[in-house]
Design an enzyme around this catalytic site. Structure first.
Site, PDB file in Angstrom:
ATOM      1  N   ASP A  95       0.867  -1.174   0.000  1.00 55.44           N
ATOM      2  CA  ASP A  95       0.000   0.000   0.000  1.00 55.44           C
ATOM      3  C   ASP A  95       0.905   1.226   0.000  1.00 55.44           C
ATOM      4  O   ASP A  95       1.648   1.446   0.960  1.00 55.44           O
ATOM      5  CB  ASP A  95      -0.876  -0.050   1.273  1.00 55.44           C
ATOM      6  N   ILE A  96       0.856   2.005  -1.052  1.00 56.87           N
ATOM      7  CA  ILE A  96       1.807   3.127  -1.224  1.00 56.87           C
ATOM      8  C   ILE A  96       1.655   4.155  -0.112  1.00 56.87           C
ATOM      9  O   ILE A  96       2.614   4.893   0.193  1.00 56.87           O
ATOM     10  CB  ILE A  96       1.639   3.770  -2.612  1.00 56.87           C
TER      11      ILE A  96
ATOM     12  N   ASN B 213      -6.341  12.806 -11.019  1.00 55.04           N
ATOM     13  CA  ASN B 213      -6.990  13.220 -12.260  1.00 55.04           C
ATOM     14  C   ASN B 213      -6.743  14.714 -12.420  1.00 55.04           C
ATOM     15  O   ASN B 213      -6.202  15.364 -11.523  1.00 55.04           O
ATOM     16  CB  ASN B 213      -8.492  12.901 -12.247  1.00 55.04           C
TER      17      ASN B 213
ATOM     18  N   GLY C  27      -9.546   4.858  -6.020  1.00 55.35           N
ATOM     19  CA  GLY C  27      -8.268   4.157  -6.199  1.00 55.35           C
ATOM     20  C   GLY C  27      -7.162   4.688  -5.317  1.00 55.35           C
ATOM     21  O   GLY C  27      -7.377   5.057  -4.152  1.00 55.35           O
TER      22      GLY C  27
ATOM     23  N   ASP D 115      -5.641   7.479  -5.557  1.00 55.75           N
ATOM     24  CA  ASP D 115      -5.912   8.902  -5.256  1.00 55.75           C
ATOM     25  C   ASP D 115      -6.726   8.998  -3.964  1.00 55.75           C
ATOM     26  O   ASP D 115      -6.396   9.753  -3.035  1.00 55.75           O
ATOM     27  CB  ASP D 115      -6.695   9.497  -6.448  1.00 55.75           C
TER      28      ASP D 115
ATOM     29  N   SER E 110      -2.331   4.584 -14.337  1.00 57.27           N
ATOM     30  CA  SER E 110      -3.255   4.276 -15.447  1.00 57.27           C
ATOM     31  C   SER E 110      -3.677   2.813 -15.520  1.00 57.27           C
ATOM     32  O   SER E 110      -4.502   2.463 -16.387  1.00 57.27           O
ATOM     33  CB  SER E 110      -2.666   4.695 -16.811  1.00 57.27           C
TER      34      SER E 110
ATOM     35  N   TYR F 287      -8.154   3.962 -15.276  1.00 53.72           N
ATOM     36  CA  TYR F 287      -7.845   4.504 -16.603  1.00 53.72           C
ATOM     37  C   TYR F 287      -7.550   3.437 -17.649  1.00 53.72           C
ATOM     38  O   TYR F 287      -7.199   3.742 -18.784  1.00 53.72           O
ATOM     39  CB  TYR F 287      -6.712   5.531 -16.515  1.00 53.72           C
TER      40      TYR F 287
HETATM   41  N1  APR Z   1      -1.290   1.563  -3.065  1.00 55.38           N
HETATM   42  C1  APR Z   1      -0.746   1.197  -4.253  1.00 55.38           C
HETATM   43  N2  APR Z   1      -1.454   0.992  -5.372  1.00 55.38           N
HETATM   44  C2  APR Z   1      -2.797   1.167  -5.293  1.00 55.38           C
HETATM   45  C3  APR Z   1      -3.452   1.560  -4.091  1.00 55.38           C
HETATM   46  C4  APR Z   1      -2.635   1.749  -2.950  1.00 55.38           C
HETATM   47  N3  APR Z   1      -3.151   2.124  -1.773  1.00 55.38           N
HETATM   48  N4  APR Z   1      -4.801   1.655  -4.352  1.00 55.38           N
HETATM   49  C5  APR Z   1      -4.968   1.324  -5.646  1.00 55.38           C
HETATM   50  N5  APR Z   1      -3.775   1.023  -6.211  1.00 55.38           N
HETATM   51  C6  APR Z   1      -3.480   0.584  -7.576  1.00 55.38           C
HETATM   52  C7  APR Z   1      -4.620   0.034  -8.383  1.00 55.38           C
HETATM   53  O1  APR Z   1      -4.860  -1.322  -8.010  1.00 55.38           O
HETATM   54  C8  APR Z   1      -4.031   0.147  -9.790  1.00 55.38           C
HETATM   55  O2  APR Z   1      -3.175  -0.952 -10.059  1.00 55.38           O
HETATM   56  O3  APR Z   1      -3.057   1.725  -8.314  1.00 55.38           O
HETATM   57  C9  APR Z   1      -3.167   1.422  -9.698  1.00 55.38           C
HETATM   58  C10 APR Z   1      -3.766   2.632 -10.405  1.00 55.38           C
HETATM   59  O4  APR Z   1      -5.180   2.570 -10.297  1.00 55.38           O
HETATM   60  P1  APR Z   1      -6.084   3.893 -10.052  1.00 55.38           P
HETATM   61  O5  APR Z   1      -5.891   4.353  -8.665  1.00 55.38           O
HETATM   62  O6  APR Z   1      -7.460   3.551 -10.507  1.00 55.38           O
HETATM   63  O7  APR Z   1      -5.426   4.991 -11.002  1.00 55.38           O
HETATM   64  P2  APR Z   1      -5.600   5.229 -12.584  1.00 55.38           P
HETATM   65  O8  APR Z   1      -5.853   3.969 -13.326  1.00 55.38           O
HETATM   66  O9  APR Z   1      -4.424   6.088 -12.956  1.00 55.38           O
HETATM   67  O10 APR Z   1      -6.950   6.092 -12.668  1.00 55.38           O
HETATM   68  C11 APR Z   1      -6.913   7.401 -12.132  1.00 55.38           C
HETATM   69  O11 APR Z   1      -8.896   7.060 -10.883  1.00 55.38           O
HETATM   70  O12 APR Z   1      -9.013   7.286  -8.616  1.00 55.38           O
HETATM   71  C12 APR Z   1      -9.251   7.929  -9.791  1.00 55.38           C
HETATM   72  O13 APR Z   1      -8.941  10.244  -9.245  1.00 55.38           O
HETATM   73  C13 APR Z   1      -8.381   9.151  -9.944  1.00 55.38           C
HETATM   74  O14 APR Z   1      -9.604   9.889 -11.835  1.00 55.38           O
HETATM   75  C14 APR Z   1      -8.384   9.297 -11.426  1.00 55.38           C
HETATM   76  C15 APR Z   1      -8.329   7.849 -11.914  1.00 55.38           C
END
Ligand code: APR
Length: 174
Positions: A10-11, A24, A32, A34, A122, A126
């Site tokens: 978990d980042i 975004n 996600g 974010d 992404s 995304y």
């Molecule tokens: N730690 C690490 N990785 C994570 C965590 C976490 N706590 N939570 C989610 N992820 C992973 C997801 O499983 C995925 O593999 O981060 C990766 C990116 O997924 P998203 O968070 O959906 O990001 P993205 O695909 O870039 O979409 C961005 O989603 O949350 C919204 O506001 C954000 O509109 C933007 C879009």
């Protein structure tokens, strides 16, 4: 020489100088990673993002750009927000995703960060393919000079993404 690694986790718990947020363009939060980063950082992060919108990025953060804020309640020092390309909107050019990693490295280097953690930008909402994200991410970090940054850690939420990054790391540099 920058060391590059991939771990599952978990980042928001990463004790590095900077973590990267897959944001975004509004910079006003989302789901996600974010959502997780905003939840862990506390409400001051949203205030800092609103300040970015009032100052440097009044029209929002463009795809492929990066901007830093403090990290507040997170265990790291900075959050570097970047906006990945959205495959559901036809944003499928690899250069757009490469830019997320290279611009984030530039911002980290400018801050004096020695260590940075990236999520799989992404690869979630995304809609980009995990293997493509891993290949582009590793190639971008391997080929981009970021003075002072000596550790890049990819923090993957699940084993599928970790496998994709481990595979990309095992391939020789182009
Ligand atoms: N730690 C690490 N990785 C994570 C965590 C976490 N706590 N939570 C989610 N992820 C992973 C997801 O499983 C995925 O593999 O981060 C990766 C990116 O997924 P998203 O968070 O959906 O990001 P993205 O695909 O870039 O979409 C961005 O989603 O949350 C919204 O506001 C954000 O509109 C933007 C879009």
């Amino acid at each position: 020489m920058t060391s590059i690694e991939a771990v599952q986790g978990d980042i928001t718990t990463e004790r590095v100088d900077a973590i990267v947020n897959a944001a975004n363009s509004t910079l006003l939060g989302g789901g996600g990673v974010d959502g997780a980063i905003h939840a862990a950082a506390g409400p001051r992060l949203l205030e800092a993002c609103r300040r970015l919108r009032r100052t440097d990025w009044p029209d929002g953060l463009p795809v492929g750009e990066a901007a830093a804020t403090d990290a507040f309640d997170l265990p790291c020092r900075w959050v570097i927000h970047t906006v990945g390309p959205n495959a559901h909107r036809g944003q499928t050019a690899p250069a757009l995703l490469t830019s997320c990693f290279t611009r984030s490295l530039d911002v980290a280097s400018g801050l004096g960060a020695a260590s940075i953690a990236f999520p799989a930008i992404s690869a979630g909402a995304y809609g980009w393919d995990a293997a493509d994200v891993a290949r582009i991410a590793i190639e971008a970090v391997r080929s981009h000079l970021a003075p002072g940054v000596d550790l890049v850690r990819f923090v993957l939420f699940g084993s599928r993404l970790l496998d994709a990054f481990d595979h990309a790391l095992s391939r020789p540099a182009d």
